[in-house]
Design an enzyme around this catalytic site. Structure first.
Site, PDB file in Angstrom:
ATOM      1  N   LYS A  65       9.872  56.804  25.359  1.00 63.45           N
ATOM      2  CA  LYS A  65       9.252  55.533  24.995  1.00 63.45           C
ATOM      3  C   LYS A  65       8.961  54.679  26.215  1.00 63.45           C
ATOM      4  CE  LYS A  65       7.788  52.569  21.991  1.00 63.45           C
ATOM      5  NZ  LYS A  65       6.862  52.081  23.039  1.00 63.45           N
ATOM      6  N   LYS A 106      12.046  49.494  20.439  1.00 69.55           N
ATOM      7  CA  LYS A 106      11.578  50.216  19.258  1.00 69.55           C
ATOM      8  C   LYS A 106      12.320  51.525  19.054  1.00 69.55           C
ATOM      9  CE  LYS A 106       6.923  48.193  19.325  1.00 69.55           C
ATOM     10  NZ  LYS A 106       6.857  47.510  20.620  1.00 69.55           N
ATOM     11  N   SER A 135       9.445  47.121  24.910  1.00 71.65           N
ATOM     12  CA  SER A 135       9.260  47.999  23.748  1.00 71.65           C
ATOM     13  C   SER A 135      10.228  49.172  23.696  1.00 71.65           C
ATOM     14  CB  SER A 135       7.823  48.523  23.713  1.00 71.65           C
ATOM     15  OG  SER A 135       6.944  47.527  23.257  1.00 71.65           O
ATOM     16  N   SER A 157       3.241  52.006  20.062  1.00 74.06           N
ATOM     17  CA  SER A 157       4.121  50.875  20.374  1.00 74.06           C
ATOM     18  C   SER A 157       3.630  49.608  19.690  1.00 74.06           C
ATOM     19  CB  SER A 157       4.211  50.656  21.892  1.00 74.06           C
ATOM     20  OG  SER A 157       5.317  49.864  22.223  1.00 74.06           O
TER      21      SER A 157
END
Length: 532
Positions: free
Chosen positions: A199, A39, A36, A96
């Protein structure tokens, strides 16, 4: 298969965010599954689109069947549903949510393949030389790979290119239209002094990944980890790397912000399309007039994000805030997004007073239990679970899809992280240490089973008994930094006894243990060799 039995290769990169100077790296250019962390690029392009006028935070996005069908972690979008772009951005950044990220990509470029091409163009413009994107959310896809270096570079651009949106990554909770969502990175944000983003990422092939940034005084450090064996082990290792960065970074330097690339809007965009076409023609042709036109288009887009109001910002309905010359201290509460416009379609969100949204989020942070439309998703649960709890789901990867195994065997540092996760830790304190780098072996694609924490080495050294686990870990930290060569293969361990806490290095050969103790004794450090 329990996650602990999988050992993704470990990679790390630490940089001084102010200058881009590398402070530490290990396997930093090895192409691995980003999960992720992908992203971050999806959000970067979304911010570009908003700044260029291609979209606004209140643009109503129609959810495609492709987006609605993504695997967990999910917001719970349905095919044909309309939802404001601001909520998709929050869900992708904070929860997420894979469906939210896919919906952003489908809306901006039409479908997954076109958005992936746009992601790759942007990555190239940012200097991410070893990254190839295949989708908007990071679900495992063959060939969807990046590196610790490239993700740190992307994190730095998010920080400096879009400071007006960066606070989004430090929010513990947010209203995502359909539900209040919790930050998958909130444990690290709460535990590490100065942390304010960025993140998390997790899939079985990737392990537990994290790109993080923290500021203390004049210093700001950005670091990325690939291949953590658990959320707790990953967070602990990230704390060690950030501590190392703060120790090595000079106190005062001239900040050299990265040069923002030309806005890389899709070719179909009526607003930014001509800029992209001009740039492509400038690359492929020799016509000096074309090159000048492309340069002018790029300059215009760079000026659009400099902080002064302009026609693009007015067309998008954005209330712009000037680009700050320096970020506020990390200890300060995160500022709300500069734009807080109501959704165009009231049906997409609960009825509320116009001014309630900005004030509601700080209040929501104090609420122990948040009401969600959908049940908590695996990636969120994985971040809440204790360090020794087995994560049975693959989080943000697709359990029905093929599992791609990394092309290198597990490194000692990765195994050390898994071993460390078994030791009870004080949740309010994260200590720092650094295992010296080990060479990354070449290898064919293979399934890797996690080795024992001792690696077949049955000797160790004891540094004595201490009244608290904290004190024992401090001694291990200082010793690891003092004798990094002699203890390169050793694993730090705090053994809990009735009489106190033993500070140990285990997993050594007899020769390594003898050498380490001899070198420590020369430094007047008490040390004893322990055998099998």
């Amino acid at each position: 298969m329990p996650v602990a039995l999988w050992a993704a290769p470990f990679a790390a990169y630490v940089m001084d965010a102010r200058t881009g100077e590398v402070l530490y790296e290990k396997n930093a250019d090895t192409r691995l599954h980003p999960a992720s962390l992908t992203k971050m690029m999806t959000l970067y392009i979304a911010f570009q689109a908003i700044e260029s006028g291609e979209a606004s935070l209140d643009t109503m996005v129609t959810v495609t069947a492709h987006a609605a069908g993504q695997a967990p972690s999910r917001l719970g979008l349905r095919k044909g549903q309309k939802i404001a772009l601001r909520y998709l951005i929050r869900a992708a950044a904070i929860k997420s949510a894979n469906d939210a990220a896919a919906a952003i990509g489908d809306h901006l470029s039409g479908d997954e393949a076109k958005f992936a091409a746009r992601m790759n163009r942007t990555a190239k413009a940012l200097g991410m030389k070893n990254t190839t994107f295949k989708n908007a959310n990071g679900l495992t896809r063959e060939g969807h790979l990046s590196t610790a270096h490239d993700m740190s570079l992307l994190g730095r651009h998010l920080l400096y290119d879009f400071p007006q949106y960066y606070n989004l990554f430090s929010r513990r909770t947010a209203d995502a239209g359909m539900a209040h969502v919790a930050n998958t990175n909130r444990r690290f944000l709460d535990a590490y002094d100065g942390a304010d983003g960025i993140k998390t990422g997790y899939t079985v092939p990737a392990g537990f990944n994290l790109t993080a940034s923290a500021q203390r005084g004049n210093k700001r450090i950005i670091a990325t980890i690939f291949g953590g064996t658990s959320p707790a082990a990953r967070n602990s290792k990230m704390a060690e790397l950030l501590d190392l960065g703060f120790e090595r970074a000079p106190n005062r330097v001239n900040t050299q912000k990265p040069e923002p690339p030309m806005l890389m809007a899709s070719a179909e965009s009526e607003i930014a399309g001509p800029q992209v076409e001009a740039a492509q023609e400038a690359e492929e042709g020799d016509d000096e007039a074309v090159k000048l036109a492309a340069a002018a288009a790029g300059a215009a887009t760079v000026a659009a994000r400099a902080g002064a109001p302009d026609q693009l910002a007015e067309a998008a309905g954005l209330k712009r805030s000037p680009r700050p010359t320096a970020r506020p201290a990390a200890a300060a509460a995160p500022e709300p997004e500069p734009v807080q416009l109501a959704a165009a379609d009231p049906a997409t969100r609960p009825a509320e007073k116009p001014a309630a949204e900005p004030a509601s989020e700080p209040v929501a942070e104090a609420v122990a239990e948040l009401v969600q439309v959908t049940a908590p998703q695996p990636e969120t649960l994985a971040m809440i679970a204790p360090a020794d709890e087995t994560v049975e789901s693959q989080g943000d990867t697709d359990p029905s899809g093929p599992v791609f195994i990394q092309t290198a065997t597990a490194q000692p540092e990765t195994l050390a992280m898994g071993s460390a996760a078994q030791v009870p830790r004080n949740d309010t304190v994260i200590l720092a240490a650094l295992t010296p780098p080990a060479p990354m072996p070449e290898g064919k694609r293979e399934v890797v089973a996690r080795a024992s924490s001792s690696g077949g080495r049955n000797w160790g050294i004891s540094l004595g008994k201490y009244p608290s686990q904290y004190a024992a870990e401090q001694v291990l930290l200082k010793t690891a930094l003092m004798e990094s060569t002699a203890l390169a293969q050793g694993l730090r361990k705090v053994a809990t006894r009735k009489s106190g806490y033993d500070a140990l290095f285990v997993g050594l050969s007899r020769g390594d243990a003898d050498l380490a103790c001899a070198r420590l004794a020369a430094r007047a450090v008490d040390c004893s060799v322990i055998g099998p």
